[in-house]
Scaffold this motif. Structure first.
Motif, PDB file in Angstrom:
ATOM      1  N   PHE A   1       4.847  -7.491   2.649  1.00  9.75           N
ATOM      2  CA  PHE A   1       5.104  -6.212   1.980  1.00  9.75           C
ATOM      3  C   PHE A   1       5.517  -6.370   0.519  1.00  9.75           C
ATOM      4  CE2 PHE A   1       6.060  -3.490   5.997  1.00  9.75           C
ATOM      5  CZ  PHE A   1       4.701  -3.448   6.257  1.00  9.75           C
TER       6      PHE A   1
ATOM      7  N   GLU B   1      -1.426  -5.431  -2.363  1.00 13.83           N
ATOM      8  CA  GLU B   1      -2.416  -5.348  -1.281  1.00 13.83           C
ATOM      9  C   GLU B   1      -3.521  -6.396  -1.394  1.00 13.83           C
ATOM     10  OE1 GLU B   1      -3.379  -1.099   0.715  1.00 13.83           O
ATOM     11  OE2 GLU B   1      -3.163  -1.104  -1.445  1.00 13.83           O
TER      12      GLU B   1
ATOM     13  N   LYS C   1      -6.353  -2.062   4.850  1.00 10.66           N
ATOM     14  CA  LYS C   1      -5.967  -0.656   4.856  1.00 10.66           C
ATOM     15  C   LYS C   1      -6.132  -0.041   6.246  1.00 10.66           C
ATOM     16  CE  LYS C   1      -6.495   0.396   0.007  1.00 10.66           C
ATOM     17  NZ  LYS C   1      -7.328   0.968  -1.059  1.00 10.66           N
TER      18      LYS C   1
ATOM     19  N   CYS D   1      -3.297  -1.319   8.369  1.00 18.41           N
ATOM     20  CA  CYS D   1      -2.064  -0.587   8.065  1.00 18.41           C
ATOM     21  C   CYS D   1      -2.057   0.781   8.740  1.00 18.41           C
ATOM     22  CB  CYS D   1      -1.921  -0.403   6.550  1.00 18.41           C
ATOM     23  SG  CYS D   1      -1.573  -1.940   5.697  1.00 18.41           S
TER      24      CYS D   1
ATOM     25  N   ARG E   1       0.552   4.137   3.281  1.00 12.87           N
ATOM     26  CA  ARG E   1       0.382   3.463   1.991  1.00 12.87           C
ATOM     27  C   ARG E   1       1.218   2.195   1.922  1.00 12.87           C
ATOM     28  NH1 ARG E   1       2.015   7.696  -2.552  1.00 12.87           N
ATOM     29  NH2 ARG E   1       0.051   8.469  -1.722  1.00 12.87           N
ATOM     30  N   TRP E   2       0.669   1.210   1.254  1.00 11.26           N
ATOM     31  CA  TRP E   2       1.301  -0.106   1.168  1.00 11.26           C
ATOM     32  C   TRP E   2       2.645   0.001   0.448  1.00 11.26           C
ATOM     33  CZ3 TRP E   2       0.402  -4.197   3.840  1.00 11.26           C
ATOM     34  CH2 TRP E   2       0.878  -5.443   3.429  1.00 11.26           C
TER      35      TRP E   2
END
Length: 86
Positions: free
Chosen positions: A21, A25, A40, A43, A50-51
């Motif tokens: 984290f 990305e 994505k 996730c 969203r990252w």
């Protein structure tokens, strides 16, 4: 759609993902050996829309404000030094 490629995203756990984290990305996708789109999708499957990289950075900045040398003066919080008598 559907490619013949095996989904490499399947074996990446949320715990494993959370280790990345603090990285952008693109770097994470490279680390995991997957494309950004796969990351994505991964996730999203974990409920991460969203990252957190950017958010994490700003959190770290506010947390590290005390330890870092405050060269930039913030107007929102004015320091009140109260002298304590001996």
């Amino acid at each position: 759609g559907g490619g013949g490629a095996m989904p490499t995203t399947k074996d990446v756990t949320l715990e494993e993902l959370s280790k990345y984290f603090h990285l952008p990305e693109k770097a994470v996708a490279k680390q995991l050996g997957i494309c950004l789109t796969s990351l994505k999708k991964l996730c999203r499957s974990y409920g991460i829309t969203r990252w957190p990289f950017r958010k994490l950075k700003s959190i770290q900045r506010t947390m590290g404000k005390a330890s870092e040398d405050g060269s930039s003066t913030s107007t929102s919080s004015t320091p009140n030094p109260t002298p304590i008598p001996p």
